[in-house]
Design a protein around this motif. Structure first.
Motif, mmCIF file in Angstrom:
data_model
loop_
_atom_site.group_PDB
_atom_site.id
_atom_site.type_symbol
_atom_site.label_atom_id
_atom_site.label_comp_id
_atom_site.label_asym_id
_atom_site.label_seq_id
_atom_site.Cartn_x
_atom_site.Cartn_y
_atom_site.Cartn_z
ATOM 1 N N SER A 11 0.805 -1.221 0.000
ATOM 2 C CA SER A 11 0.000 0.000 0.000
ATOM 3 C C SER A 11 0.838 1.271 0.000
ATOM 4 O O SER A 11 0.340 2.343 -0.340
ATOM 5 C CB SER A 11 -0.940 0.016 1.211
ATOM 6 O OG SER A 11 -0.214 0.199 2.419
ATOM 7 N N ARG A 12 2.124 1.160 0.374
ATOM 8 C CA ARG A 12 2.947 2.366 0.427
ATOM 9 C C ARG A 12 4.430 1.993 0.349
ATOM 10 O O ARG A 12 4.810 0.827 0.390
ATOM 11 C CB ARG A 12 2.691 3.148 1.722
ATOM 12 C CG ARG A 12 3.116 2.427 2.988
ATOM 13 C CD ARG A 12 2.898 3.298 4.217
ATOM 14 N NE ARG A 12 3.559 2.743 5.405
ATOM 15 C CZ ARG A 12 3.734 3.417 6.537
ATOM 16 N NH1 ARG A 12 3.276 4.657 6.649
ATOM 17 N NH2 ARG A 12 4.356 2.865 7.561
ATOM 18 N N GLY A 13 5.261 3.012 0.231
ATOM 19 C CA GLY A 13 6.695 2.840 0.336
ATOM 20 C C GLY A 13 7.304 1.902 -0.694
ATOM 21 O O GLY A 13 6.938 1.886 -1.877
ATOM 22 N N ILE A 14 8.264 1.095 -0.248
ATOM 23 C CA ILE A 14 8.999 0.204 -1.136
ATOM 24 C C ILE A 14 8.076 -0.827 -1.769
ATOM 25 O O ILE A 14 8.222 -1.159 -2.945
ATOM 26 C CB ILE A 14 10.154 -0.471 -0.375
ATOM 27 C CG1 ILE A 14 11.226 0.574 -0.031
ATOM 28 C CG2 ILE A 14 10.775 -1.597 -1.201
ATOM 29 C CD1 ILE A 14 12.355 0.049 0.834
ATOM 30 N N GLY A 15 7.113 -1.355 -1.011
ATOM 31 C CA GLY A 15 6.188 -2.331 -1.556
ATOM 32 C C GLY A 15 5.397 -1.779 -2.727
ATOM 33 O O GLY A 15 5.214 -2.460 -3.747
ATOM 34 N N ARG A 16 4.945 -0.558 -2.590
ATOM 35 C CA ARG A 16 4.200 0.082 -3.679
ATOM 36 C C ARG A 16 5.084 0.248 -4.912
ATOM 37 O O ARG A 16 4.658 -0.018 -6.044
ATOM 38 C CB ARG A 16 3.676 1.442 -3.211
ATOM 39 C CG ARG A 16 2.657 2.087 -4.142
ATOM 40 C CD ARG A 16 2.212 3.441 -3.593
ATOM 41 N NE ARG A 16 1.008 3.915 -4.233
ATOM 42 C CZ ARG A 16 0.943 4.476 -5.427
ATOM 43 N NH1 ARG A 16 2.056 4.631 -6.140
ATOM 44 N NH2 ARG A 16 -0.208 4.884 -5.924
ATOM 45 N N LEU A 41 -4.834 0.218 -1.182
ATOM 46 C CA LEU A 41 -4.630 -0.853 -2.161
ATOM 47 C C LEU A 41 -5.535 -0.655 -3.377
ATOM 48 O O LEU A 41 -5.110 -0.859 -4.521
ATOM 49 C CB LEU A 41 -4.907 -2.214 -1.524
ATOM 50 C CG LEU A 41 -3.908 -2.718 -0.482
ATOM 51 C CD1 LEU A 41 -4.387 -4.041 0.095
ATOM 52 C CD2 LEU A 41 -2.515 -2.870 -1.080
ATOM 53 N N GLU A 42 -6.780 -0.285 -3.130
ATOM 54 C CA GLU A 42 -7.712 -0.086 -4.234
ATOM 55 C C GLU A 42 -7.283 1.092 -5.104
ATOM 56 O O GLU A 42 -7.416 1.033 -6.338
ATOM 57 C CB GLU A 42 -9.122 0.116 -3.685
ATOM 58 C CG GLU A 42 -9.709 -1.159 -3.085
ATOM 59 C CD GLU A 42 -11.077 -0.950 -2.474
ATOM 60 O OE1 GLU A 42 -11.460 0.226 -2.274
ATOM 61 O OE2 GLU A 42 -11.756 -1.955 -2.196
ATOM 62 N N GLU A 47 -4.932 2.580 -10.325
ATOM 63 C CA GLU A 47 -3.832 3.184 -11.089
ATOM 64 C C GLU A 47 -3.197 2.159 -12.023
ATOM 65 O O GLU A 47 -2.916 2.453 -13.190
ATOM 66 C CB GLU A 47 -2.795 3.742 -10.116
ATOM 67 C CG GLU A 47 -1.586 4.386 -10.766
ATOM 68 C CD GLU A 47 -0.584 4.889 -9.739
ATOM 69 O OE1 GLU A 47 0.638 4.731 -9.995
ATOM 70 O OE2 GLU A 47 -1.007 5.419 -8.698
ATOM 71 N N ILE A 48 -2.983 0.952 -11.511
ATOM 72 C CA ILE A 48 -2.380 -0.107 -12.314
ATOM 73 C C ILE A 48 -3.305 -0.513 -13.456
ATOM 74 O O ILE A 48 -2.863 -0.745 -14.586
ATOM 75 C CB ILE A 48 -2.053 -1.319 -11.429
ATOM 76 C CG1 ILE A 48 -0.867 -0.997 -10.513
ATOM 77 C CG2 ILE A 48 -1.737 -2.551 -12.279
ATOM 78 C CD1 ILE A 48 -0.585 -2.062 -9.471
ATOM 79 N N SER A 49 -4.598 -0.579 -13.183
ATOM 80 C CA SER A 49 -5.563 -1.006 -14.199
ATOM 81 C C SER A 49 -5.551 -0.089 -15.409
ATOM 82 O O SER A 49 -5.825 -0.520 -16.537
ATOM 83 C CB SER A 49 -6.967 -1.060 -13.599
ATOM 84 O OG SER A 49 -7.041 -2.050 -12.593
#
Length: 214
Positions: A11-16, A41-42, A47-49
Motif C-alpha cells: 500500500s505504500r513505500g517500497i512495496g508500492r 490498495l484499491e 492506477e495499475i488497471s
C-alpha cells in the motif's frame, strides 16, 4: 517471461514501488496489505488497471497462517497461478533495548519474521505444485548486516530473514525456485520518516547513522 506476482505490504513505500515496477515489466500483480489499508490498495489497483495490466486486491495479515494460505489460494484462483512472491511487509519499532518490551519484540518477530516465513512456505508449496519454478524475495535491510542503536528488535528480525532466505534458497532450488533477499539502504518512505522522528525524539544527541537503514 512475466507472470503473476504477489507483493505484500504494497500500500505504500517500497512495496508500492515494487508493485509498480513489476507492472511496468509486464507482470500481473496481486496487491496485499492489512485490511485497514484496503482503500490505499484499491487506489493503487485502479492506477495499475489504467496501464492495461491485470491486478487483484488481497488484504491479509501476513502474520496469520490461515490468512496467508487464503491469500495465495485466492490469487491463484483469480489470476491463474503464482510465479513471484515478494514478502515485503514489515514494521519497525524504535526503542533502546532496555525499553523494548517483550510485546514489542514479539510483534516485530511475528510480522517481519513469521510473516516472511509463511509467505515463503506457502508460495513455495504453490510453485512446487505448478512445476514451473518461480522466484521468492524477502525484505532484509542494511540492518540485517549490521546492528544499529535503537533498532535492536528490528535488526534482529532482519538478520533472521537473511538466514531464512539462505535456507529456503538451498531447499527450493531443486524445484527451479530462486530465493533472494534485498537489503536497501535509506529510502524516502513513511517508515523511514517515522523511524528518524522516533530516534531524534528518544536520543537527539546520539550520533547514529539511521539514514542508512531501511
Amino acid at each position: 517471461m512475466p507472470g503473476i506476482a504477489i507483493v505484500t505490504g504494497a500500500s505504500r513505500g517500497i512495496g508500492r514501488a515494487i508493485a509498480c515496477r513489476l507492472v511496468r515489466d509486464g507482470f500481473k500483480v496481486a496487491l496485499n496489505d492489512l485490511p485497514s489499508q484496503r482503500r490505499e490498495l484499491e487506489e493503487l489497483g485502479n492506477e495499475i488497471s489504467q496501464s492495461g495490466n491485470g491486478t487483484f486486491i488481497s488484504p491479509a495479515d501476513v502474520s496469520v497462517e490461515g490468512e496467508v494460505k487464503a491469500m495465495i489460494n485466492d490469487v491463484v484462483s483469480h489470476m491463474g497461478g503464482l510465479d513471484v512472491m515478494v514478502a515485503n511487509a514489515g514494521i519497525c519499532i524504535t526503542k533502546p533495548l532496555t525499553e523494548t518490551t517483550n510485546e514489542d519484540f514479539e510483534r516485530i518477530l511475528s510480522i517481519n519474521v513469521n510473516g516472511t516465513f509463511l509467505c515463503y512456505k506457502y508460495a513455495a508449496l504453490q510453485m512446487i505444485k505448478q512445476g514451473r519454478g518461480g522466484s521468492i524475495l524477502g525484505a532484509a535491510s542494511l540492518a540485517s548486516k549490521q546492528g544499529w542503536p535503537l533498532l535492536g528488535a528490528y535488526s534482529s528480525s532482519k538478520f533472521a530473514i537473511r538466514g531464512l532466505t539462505q535456507v529456503a534458497a538451498q531447499e527450493f532450488g531443486r524445484y527451479g525456485i530462486r530465493v533472494n533477499a534485498y537489503a536497501p539502504g535509506g529510502v524516502d518512505t513513511p517508515m523511514l520518516s517515522e523511524l528518524l522522528e522516533s530516534a531524534n525524539r528518544i536520543a537527539p544527541n546520539t550520533d547514529i547513522e539511521l539514514q542508512r537503514t531501511h
